[in-house]
Write a protein that holds these residues in place. Sequence first.
Motif, PDB file in Angstrom:
ATOM      1  N   UNK A 147      -8.366   9.158  -3.881  1.00 52.99           N
ATOM      2  CA  UNK A 147      -8.144   8.601  -5.202  1.00 52.99           C
ATOM      3  C   UNK A 147      -8.092   9.673  -6.265  1.00 52.99           C
ATOM      4  N   UNK A 148      -8.866  10.739  -6.080  1.00 54.48           N
ATOM      5  CA  UNK A 148      -8.819  11.846  -7.019  1.00 54.48           C
ATOM      6  C   UNK A 148      -7.455  12.497  -7.059  1.00 54.48           C
ATOM      7  N   UNK A 149      -6.845  12.679  -5.890  1.00 54.27           N
ATOM      8  CA  UNK A 149      -5.507  13.258  -5.868  1.00 54.27           C
ATOM      9  C   UNK A 149      -4.481  12.313  -6.489  1.00 54.27           C
ATOM     10  N   UNK A 150      -4.681  11.013  -6.361  1.00 56.85           N
ATOM     11  CA  UNK A 150      -3.794  10.066  -7.036  1.00 56.85           C
ATOM     12  C   UNK A 150      -3.856  10.277  -8.547  1.00 56.85           C
ATOM     13  N   UNK A 151      -5.051  10.397  -9.074  1.00 55.18           N
ATOM     14  CA  UNK A 151      -5.204  10.634 -10.513  1.00 55.18           C
ATOM     15  C   UNK A 151      -4.544  11.942 -10.911  1.00 55.18           C
ATOM     16  N   UNK A 152      -4.747  12.985 -10.112  1.00 55.82           N
ATOM     17  CA  UNK A 152      -4.121  14.275 -10.404  1.00 55.82           C
ATOM     18  C   UNK A 152      -2.592  14.181 -10.388  1.00 55.82           C
ATOM     19  N   UNK A 153      -2.056  13.543  -9.376  1.00 54.20           N
ATOM     20  CA  UNK A 153      -0.602  13.445  -9.249  1.00 54.20           C
ATOM     21  C   UNK A 153       0.017  12.749 -10.449  1.00 54.20           C
ATOM     22  N   UNK A 154      -0.557  11.644 -10.845  1.00 52.39           N
ATOM     23  CA  UNK A 154      -0.014  10.895 -11.972  1.00 52.39           C
ATOM     24  C   UNK A 154      -0.195  11.654 -13.280  1.00 52.39           C
ATOM     25  N   UNK A 155      -1.345  12.307 -13.446  1.00 51.28           N
ATOM     26  CA  UNK A 155      -1.586  13.068 -14.672  1.00 51.28           C
ATOM     27  C   UNK A 155      -0.593  14.211 -14.829  1.00 51.28           C
ATOM     28  N   UNK A 156      -0.128  14.758 -13.699  1.00 51.30           N
ATOM     29  CA  UNK A 156       0.815  15.875 -13.744  1.00 51.30           C
ATOM     30  C   UNK A 156       2.264  15.425 -13.825  1.00 51.30           C
ATOM     31  N   UNK A 157       2.508  14.126 -13.802  1.00 52.20           N
ATOM     32  CA  UNK A 157       3.863  13.637 -14.022  1.00 52.20           C
ATOM     33  C   UNK A 157       4.578  13.064 -12.822  1.00 52.20           C
ATOM     34  N   UNK A 158       3.886  12.871 -11.705  1.00 53.06           N
ATOM     35  CA  UNK A 158       4.521  12.230 -10.554  1.00 53.06           C
ATOM     36  C   UNK A 158       4.395  10.720 -10.716  1.00 53.06           C
ATOM     37  N   UNK A 159       5.517  10.027 -10.692  1.00 51.36           N
ATOM     38  CA  UNK A 159       5.505   8.580 -10.833  1.00 51.36           C
ATOM     39  C   UNK A 159       4.815   7.944  -9.636  1.00 51.36           C
ATOM     40  N   UNK A 160       4.011   6.903  -9.858  1.00 55.01           N
ATOM     41  CA  UNK A 160       3.280   6.301  -8.733  1.00 55.01           C
ATOM     42  C   UNK A 160       4.179   5.777  -7.627  1.00 55.01           C
ATOM     43  N   UNK A 161       5.380   5.323  -7.966  1.00 54.11           N
ATOM     44  CA  UNK A 161       6.254   4.803  -6.912  1.00 54.11           C
ATOM     45  C   UNK A 161       6.894   5.913  -6.079  1.00 54.11           C
ATOM     46  N   UNK A 162       6.477   7.166  -6.344  1.00 59.58           N
ATOM     47  CA  UNK A 162       6.904   8.299  -5.518  1.00 59.58           C
ATOM     48  C   UNK A 162       5.714   8.924  -4.785  1.00 59.58           C
ATOM     49  N   UNK A 163       4.631   8.159  -4.688  1.00 56.09           N
ATOM     50  CA  UNK A 163       3.395   8.666  -4.091  1.00 56.09           C
ATOM     51  C   UNK A 163       3.084   7.917  -2.802  1.00 56.09           C
ATOM     52  N   UNK A 164       2.756   8.679  -1.762  1.00 52.45           N
ATOM     53  CA  UNK A 164       2.333   8.144  -0.470  1.00 52.45           C
ATOM     54  C   UNK A 164       0.862   8.481  -0.284  1.00 52.45           C
ATOM     55  N   UNK A 165       0.071   7.487   0.147  1.00 53.02           N
ATOM     56  CA  UNK A 165      -1.370   7.678   0.330  1.00 53.02           C
ATOM     57  C   UNK A 165      -1.646   7.800   1.823  1.00 53.02           C
ATOM     58  N   UNK A 166      -1.986   9.016   2.270  1.00 53.20           N
ATOM     59  CA  UNK A 166      -2.314   9.275   3.665  1.00 53.20           C
ATOM     60  C   UNK A 166      -3.825   9.433   3.814  1.00 53.20           C
ATOM     61  N   UNK A 167      -4.274   9.721   5.059  1.00 55.66           N
ATOM     62  CA  UNK A 167      -5.683   9.992   5.296  1.00 55.66           C
ATOM     63  C   UNK A 167      -6.376   8.915   6.098  1.00 55.66           C
ATOM     64  N   UNK A 168      -7.364   9.337   6.886  1.00 55.39           N
ATOM     65  CA  UNK A 168      -8.006   8.424   7.826  1.00 55.39           C
ATOM     66  C   UNK A 168      -9.163   7.634   7.228  1.00 55.39           C
ATOM     67  N   UNK A 169      -9.626   7.996   6.031  1.00 54.37           N
ATOM     68  CA  UNK A 169     -10.857   7.397   5.516  1.00 54.37           C
ATOM     69  C   UNK A 169     -10.749   6.853   4.114  1.00 54.37           C
ATOM     70  N   UNK A 170      -9.740   6.053   3.835  1.00 51.24           N
ATOM     71  CA  UNK A 170      -9.587   5.472   2.501  1.00 51.24           C
ATOM     72  C   UNK A 170     -10.701   4.460   2.238  1.00 51.24           C
ATOM     73  N   UNK A 171     -11.212   4.446   1.017  1.00 50.95           N
ATOM     74  CA  UNK A 171     -12.231   3.472   0.637  1.00 50.95           C
ATOM     75  C   UNK A 171     -11.591   2.274  -0.049  1.00 50.95           C
ATOM     76  N   UNK A 172     -12.358   1.202  -0.147  1.00 47.21           N
ATOM     77  CA  UNK A 172     -11.851   0.003  -0.821  1.00 47.21           C
ATOM     78  C   UNK A 172     -11.489   0.308  -2.270  1.00 47.21           C
TER      79      UNK A 172
END
Length: 438
Positions: free
Chosen positions: A83-108
Amino acid sequence: MTGFTYKNGVLHADDIALSTIADKVGTPTYVYASSTIEQNYARLANALSPLGVRIAYALKANSNQAVIATLARLGAGGDIVSGGELTRAMAAGIAPDRIVFSGVGKTADEVAQALRAGIHQFNVESIPELDLIDRVAASVGIRANVALRVNPDVDAGTHAKITTGRKDNKFGIDLDDAAAAWTRAVSLPNLNPVGLAVHIGSQLIDLTPYRAAYRRLADLVRALRAQGHEVSRLDLGGGLGVGYRGETGPDVADYAALVREMVSDLGCSLMVEPGRYLVAEAGCVLSRVLFVKDGSARRFVILDAGMNDLLRPALYDSFHAVVPVKQAAPDAVIHPADIVGPVCETGDTFAKARELPPLEQGDLVAFLHAGAYGAVMGSTYNTRPLAAEVLVAGNKFELVRPRQTVEDLLSRERIPSWLSGGDQHSPSESGQPLRSTG
């Protein structure tokens, strides 16, 4: 291609002398050359764009806002693992619909955050994760796009700690279980299964493992379609390597030809997730010699950068070229030396018996190819503040992460009341859980 070259006997990042940065910012400092990031992105995009492949930059390689923003403005999306990287990506100008969430341990909480943001898709790595995303999606009233990350049981031929596509790795859903996992995803009312993903490891120099993985991925697409399922997206992962020791990295034109051969006939929208390839060569660690220590058995060059600043050699036994900022004379006598840091660990060793020109106390050196998995892995071990970071663009540079101070570190900590002379009642007496007061 690297943005670090000698000009008039001094190592430069683009058009800025590293000695100038050291004088103004201090050491140790990470320095990134914008030109190299831009050139690497353009090279990869030019090779893949005829195939319609989208590029999602893997933030875990280097998540400095300035680096992300540089890539976002070039058209990159983002591959995130928190989730921290999601915040970073959006803050730097990456549109959310261009973001993929990977990783084995996502929290609710992270799943809810990503759903509300409107990301492109989750790359799901287990059946329990499918169930979690379905429950969270129901609670927020948003149907989730999911792709199944499959584990193709392909050895990437890279370091054991960065290979991710074998059956004994924690990543992905076993290939043999993928059809059942897809059926499960289809049965869950709050999920929209859209495709498949694969990522077999990092620092691949040989393209052969990709061929094996993509063949198995394509076979799975055909098998799922034969069962009546619609598979419209493929995430082909990342992992393209770089030449840390001067070796030739994979040719992106050859990689594009491989993608065309293996999966382009499937009619899926395609995505890749490069990280290291885009930023490794663009960064260096600028450090100063504290002492040169001649022992009875070895010669040590002791730097002000430590394993807390650049962990990769201690963690992976990785190689980084170390060069003097002031260019050595052609006839300089070369001697072997161990290059070490000040951290109180024998593991704080960057290189052993490395052939080096003469170095003296106060000289500047640079660790090359340090733009990936460098600053992001930094720690404050030994109460050593995090290093500064600088971005160079042509003949200008800016501090993009100020050097942390010891005061910054202490400000994040609290001495409990029973040690500081304050109210000494215990948490159990108040019936409340123990919490920070700041």
